[in-house]
Write an enzyme that holds these catalytic residues in place. Structure first.
Site, PDB file in Angstrom:
ATOM      1  N   GLY A 290       0.817  -1.252   0.177  1.00 27.59           N
ATOM      2  CA  GLY A 290       0.022   0.009  -0.210  1.00 27.59           C
ATOM      3  C   GLY A 290       1.022   1.296   0.107  1.00 27.59           C
ATOM      4  CE1 TYR A 291       5.644   1.052   0.918  1.00 31.18           C
ATOM      5  CE2 TYR A 291       7.243   1.792  -0.667  1.00 31.18           C
ATOM      6  CZ  TYR A 291       7.024   1.238   0.535  1.00 31.18           C
ATOM      7  OH  TYR A 291       8.010   0.708   1.114  1.00 31.18           O
ATOM      8  CB  SER A 292       0.532   3.813  -5.559  1.00 28.01           C
ATOM      9  OG  SER A 292       1.873   3.352  -6.070  1.00 28.01           O
TER      10      SER A 292
ATOM     11  CD  GLU B 175      10.184  -2.813  -6.076  1.00 25.42           C
ATOM     12  OE1 GLU B 175       9.789  -1.838  -5.429  1.00 25.42           O
ATOM     13  OE2 GLU B 175       9.678  -3.204  -7.000  1.00 25.42           O
TER      14      GLU B 175
ATOM     15  CG  ASN C 185      10.989   1.926 -17.854  1.00 27.44           C
ATOM     16  OD1 ASN C 185      10.759   1.337 -16.849  1.00 27.44           O
ATOM     17  ND2 ASN C 185      10.967   1.303 -18.895  1.00 27.44           N
ATOM     18  CD  GLU C 186       8.133   7.765 -18.653  1.00 30.91           C
ATOM     19  OE1 GLU C 186       7.949   7.002 -17.426  1.00 30.91           O
ATOM     20  OE2 GLU C 186       7.539   7.563 -19.674  1.00 30.91           O
TER      21      GLU C 186
HETATM   22  C1  LIG Z   1       0.364  -3.104 -13.080  1.00 31.68           C
HETATM   23  C2  LIG Z   1       0.768  -2.075 -11.712  1.00 31.68           C
HETATM   24  C3  LIG Z   1       0.862  -2.716 -10.401  1.00 31.68           C
HETATM   25  C4  LIG Z   1       1.041  -1.785  -9.504  1.00 31.68           C
HETATM   26  N1  LIG Z   1       1.393  -2.522  -8.084  1.00 31.68           N
HETATM   27  C5  LIG Z   1       1.388  -1.603  -7.236  1.00 31.68           C
HETATM   28  C6  LIG Z   1       1.387  -1.963  -5.971  1.00 31.68           C
HETATM   29  O1  LIG Z   1       0.975  -3.315  -5.424  1.00 31.68           O
HETATM   30  N2  LIG Z   1       1.532  -0.910  -4.795  1.00 31.68           N
HETATM   31  C7  LIG Z   1       1.772  -0.038  -4.924  1.00 31.68           C
HETATM   32  O2  LIG Z   1       1.827   0.792  -4.074  1.00 31.68           O
HETATM   33  N3  LIG Z   1       2.080   0.580  -6.469  1.00 31.68           N
HETATM   34  C8  LIG Z   1       1.931   0.028  -7.206  1.00 31.68           C
HETATM   35  N4  LIG Z   1       1.561   0.399  -8.473  1.00 31.68           N
HETATM   36  C9  LIG Z   1       1.859   1.907  -8.585  1.00 31.68           C
HETATM   37  C10 LIG Z   1       3.305   2.258  -9.345  1.00 31.68           C
HETATM   38  O3  LIG Z   1       4.202   2.317  -8.518  1.00 31.68           O
HETATM   39  C11 LIG Z   1       3.078   3.672  -9.986  1.00 31.68           C
HETATM   40  O4  LIG Z   1       1.915   3.435 -11.121  1.00 31.68           O
HETATM   41  C12 LIG Z   1       4.303   4.301 -10.688  1.00 31.68           C
HETATM   42  O5  LIG Z   1       4.995   4.571  -9.393  1.00 31.68           O
HETATM   43  C13 LIG Z   1       3.836   5.453 -11.339  1.00 31.68           C
HETATM   44  O6  LIG Z   1       2.893   6.473 -10.615  1.00 31.68           O
HETATM   45  P1  LIG Z   1       1.643   7.098 -11.184  1.00 31.68           P
HETATM   46  O7  LIG Z   1       1.028   5.954 -11.658  1.00 31.68           O
HETATM   47  O8  LIG Z   1       0.918   7.881 -10.030  1.00 31.68           O
HETATM   48  O9  LIG Z   1       2.004   8.062 -12.353  1.00 31.68           O
HETATM   49  P2  LIG Z   1       2.730   9.350 -12.188  1.00 31.68           P
HETATM   50  O10 LIG Z   1       3.450   9.709 -10.934  1.00 31.68           O
HETATM   51  O11 LIG Z   1       1.456  10.537 -12.074  1.00 31.68           O
HETATM   52  O12 LIG Z   1       3.249   9.549 -13.627  1.00 31.68           O
HETATM   53  C14 LIG Z   1       2.513   9.818 -14.774  1.00 31.68           C
HETATM   54  C15 LIG Z   1       3.812   9.990 -15.927  1.00 31.68           C
HETATM   55  O13 LIG Z   1       4.522  11.153 -15.599  1.00 31.68           O
HETATM   56  C16 LIG Z   1       5.800  10.610 -15.728  1.00 31.68           C
HETATM   57  N5  LIG Z   1       6.333  11.554 -14.676  1.00 31.68           N
HETATM   58  C17 LIG Z   1       6.252  11.983 -13.427  1.00 31.68           C
HETATM   59  N6  LIG Z   1       6.887  12.566 -12.610  1.00 31.68           N
HETATM   60  C18 LIG Z   1       8.159  12.843 -13.396  1.00 31.68           C
HETATM   61  C19 LIG Z   1       9.200  13.375 -13.636  1.00 31.68           C
HETATM   62  N7  LIG Z   1       9.600  13.941 -12.269  1.00 31.68           N
HETATM   63  N8  LIG Z   1      10.097  13.436 -14.478  1.00 31.68           N
HETATM   64  C20 LIG Z   1       9.795  12.661 -15.593  1.00 31.68           C
HETATM   65  N9  LIG Z   1       8.652  12.060 -15.819  1.00 31.68           N
HETATM   66  C21 LIG Z   1       7.751  12.009 -14.726  1.00 31.68           C
HETATM   67  C22 LIG Z   1       5.704   9.401 -15.182  1.00 31.68           C
HETATM   68  O14 LIG Z   1       6.886   8.725 -15.817  1.00 31.68           O
HETATM   69  C23 LIG Z   1       4.605   8.730 -16.106  1.00 31.68           C
HETATM   70  O15 LIG Z   1       4.822   8.526 -17.194  1.00 31.68           O
HETATM   71  C24 LIG Z   1       1.495  -0.474  -9.629  1.00 31.68           C
HETATM   72  C25 LIG Z   1       1.311   0.160 -11.038  1.00 31.68           C
HETATM   73  C26 LIG Z   1       1.128  -0.657 -11.921  1.00 31.68           C
HETATM   74  C27 LIG Z   1       0.607  -0.193 -13.368  1.00 31.68           C
END
Ligand SMILES: Cc1cc2nc3c(=O)[nH]c(=O)nc-3n(C[C@H](O)[C@H](O)[C@H](O)COP(=O)(O)OP(=O)(O)OC[C@H]3O[C@@H](n4cnc5c(N)ncnc54)[C@H](O)[C@@H]3O)c2cc1C
Length: 396
Positions: A127-129, A244, A382-383
């Site tokens: 439960g991070y995101s 990880e 990846n970004e």
């Molecule tokens: C299939 C799946 C499983 C997951 N499982 C878990 C889980 O079990 N528990 C959990 O806690 N989380 C989980 N996650 C969450 C995951 O860690 C986040 O989706 C990820 O960290 C990206 O955050 P966001 O989705 O809020 O996108 P955002 O942070 O809103 O980013 C949106 C876009 O903007 C880009 N961006 C944002 N900031 C920057 C920057 N400073 N510079 C350049 N580009 C930037 C990002 O790279 C992305 O392309 C999961 C995600 C997926 C898709």
């Protein structure tokens, strides 16, 4: 740096192969090889078989049930599991929360949770995101307010992988909103059966229920479930992310998929000859194979520096590994062409023995392709990994 395996490591590989040959159930192997969906029971069954052997947590210290293997032996184990097509040992318990418990929890928490994680008695989720806190994780808003010997938790987590099966969630919660945002976060272990928790599915592009939203509405969590000190959770969270590690490159699995791709392309006909003999397609496969070999060498270079701890190299492995995984799924769909069109969820879930679309190998591949769009996002997009590489490796 010597990238060749020693005689001892080769013998170790043989031991691992012999174990997998005799213990991996054929039905699980078939599901993984054919890209079918795994159930909770599939994951737990395999975890318990490996735990029985004493190999469920290779990286743990021996005193907690680890193997004492070197980093190279752990790599060989993961590589062989990938090639044999085992279900994964899910990382949430063994690789994520357990290292935090070992490093920061009290003796009682260690004695209770670690054996249960080793044996997969609890299913853990992360439960991070949150909706407003992904890449910028420190902005998280889920609160935990102290009320006697409990915290009252309110807020929402999202993207919680396989949370629908979970017994426990490790959560980052805000315990102080008056300080710098990184300094008011705590690390809580929460029983998913506690009243006030709602799990709502998020259905992915391939129609799979793999991720969830988790809502907390006045959830009472005993203070004894706090790990370490209040407001120090950000330090523990970063420690967890560092674990990880290299496995995220998933080279072994990609190599198995490359073999599968070649078999697929040998079987497909293009103007009277196998697709794999088509120069344009063969060049794409060769390019991918070369890139994969390069990644494997990079993984070996990283693990040959054992003892230095997780570093920014892990970001390179994540970016390259996920890109190659995605390219593989693209080439599979390209190879089967229109056969990717039928969508057969009954077959994917294992409830129908064969695909109604007629080709059991081709039927799951479009769903697999769609599912793998996730790899460049989860575990830190990846970004963000590229930002880490530019700052910490290139010094820009
Ligand atoms: C299939 C799946 C499983 C997951 N499982 C878990 C889980 O079990 N528990 C959990 O806690 N989380 C989980 N996650 C969450 C995951 O860690 C986040 O989706 C990820 O960290 C990206 O955050 P966001 O989705 O809020 O996108 P955002 O942070 O809103 O980013 C949106 C876009 O903007 C880009 N961006 C944002 N900031 C920057 C920057 N400073 N510079 C350049 N580009 C930037 C990002 O790279 C992305 O392309 C999961 C995600 C997926 C898709």
């Amino acid at each position: 740096m010597d990238l060749h395996y020693t005689a001892g490591e080769t013998a170790f590989r043989d031991t691992v192969r012999a174990f997998l040959d005799s213990h991996l159930p054929a039905d699980l192997q078939r599901k993984v090889r054919q890209h079918l969906r795994l159930t909770k029971d599939d994951y737990v069954r395999w975890h318990k078989i490996v735990a029985q052997q004493g190999w469920a947590a290779p990286a743990w210290p021996v005193e907690y049930g680890g193997t004492g293997w070197t980093a190279v032996q752990r790599h060989i184990w993961e590589d062989e599991c990938a090639r044999a097509a085992t279900p994964p040992i899910l990382p949430f318990g063994v690789n994520m929360v357990a290292p935090v418990i070992m490093a920061f929890a009290n003796a009682e928490q260690k004695a209770y949770y670690l054996p249960r994680i080793l044996n997969c008695d609890d299913w853990w989720c992360q439960g991070y995101s949150e909706p407003g806190a992904g890449s910028d994780l420190a902005s998280l808003k889920t609160t935990a307010e102290r009320d006697g010997d409990h915290y009252i938790v309110n807020g929402q987590k999202t993207w919680t992988t396989l949370g629908q099966h979970a017994d426990m969630i490790f959560c980052l919660v805000r315990t102080d909103s008056t300080v710098r945002k990184q300094e008011g976060i705590s690390f809580l272990l929460i029983d998913m059966k506690t009243p006030g928790i709602t799990v709502r599915p998020i259905i992915m592009l391939d129609e799979e229920h793999e991720v969830n939203e988790v809502f907390f509405d006045n959830v009472r969590v005993p203070v004894s479930n706090l790990v370490g000190q209040e407001n120090k959770g950000w330090t523990y969270a970063k420690y967890l992310l560092g674990h990880e590690r290299t496995g995220i490159a998933a080279v072994g699995r990609s190599q198995r998929e490359l073999t599968f791709l070649k078999q697929l392309a040998m079987r497909q006909n293009k103007r009277g000859a196998p697709l794999l003999h088509d120069p344009a397609f063969a060049a794409k496969v060769a390019h991918l194979e070369i890139e994969l070999m390069a990644l494997e060498m990079t993984v070996l270079r990283v693990i040959s520096e054992e003892g230095k701890g997780p570093g920014p190299q892990a970001s390179m492995l994540k970016v390259r590994g996920s890109e190659l995984q995605q390219q593989l799924t693209e080439l599979m769909v390209e190879a089967i062409g229109p056969q990717a069109l039928p969508f057969d969820p009954d077959f994917l879930d294992g409830s129908a023995p064969h695909s109604s679309a007629g080709d059991d190998l081709a039927a799951p591949l479009a769903a697999y392709y769609f599912n793998y769009r996730k790899t460049s996002i989860y575990g830190g997009s990846n970004e963000i990994q590229k930002n880490i590489i530019t700052q910490m490796i290139l010094g820009l």
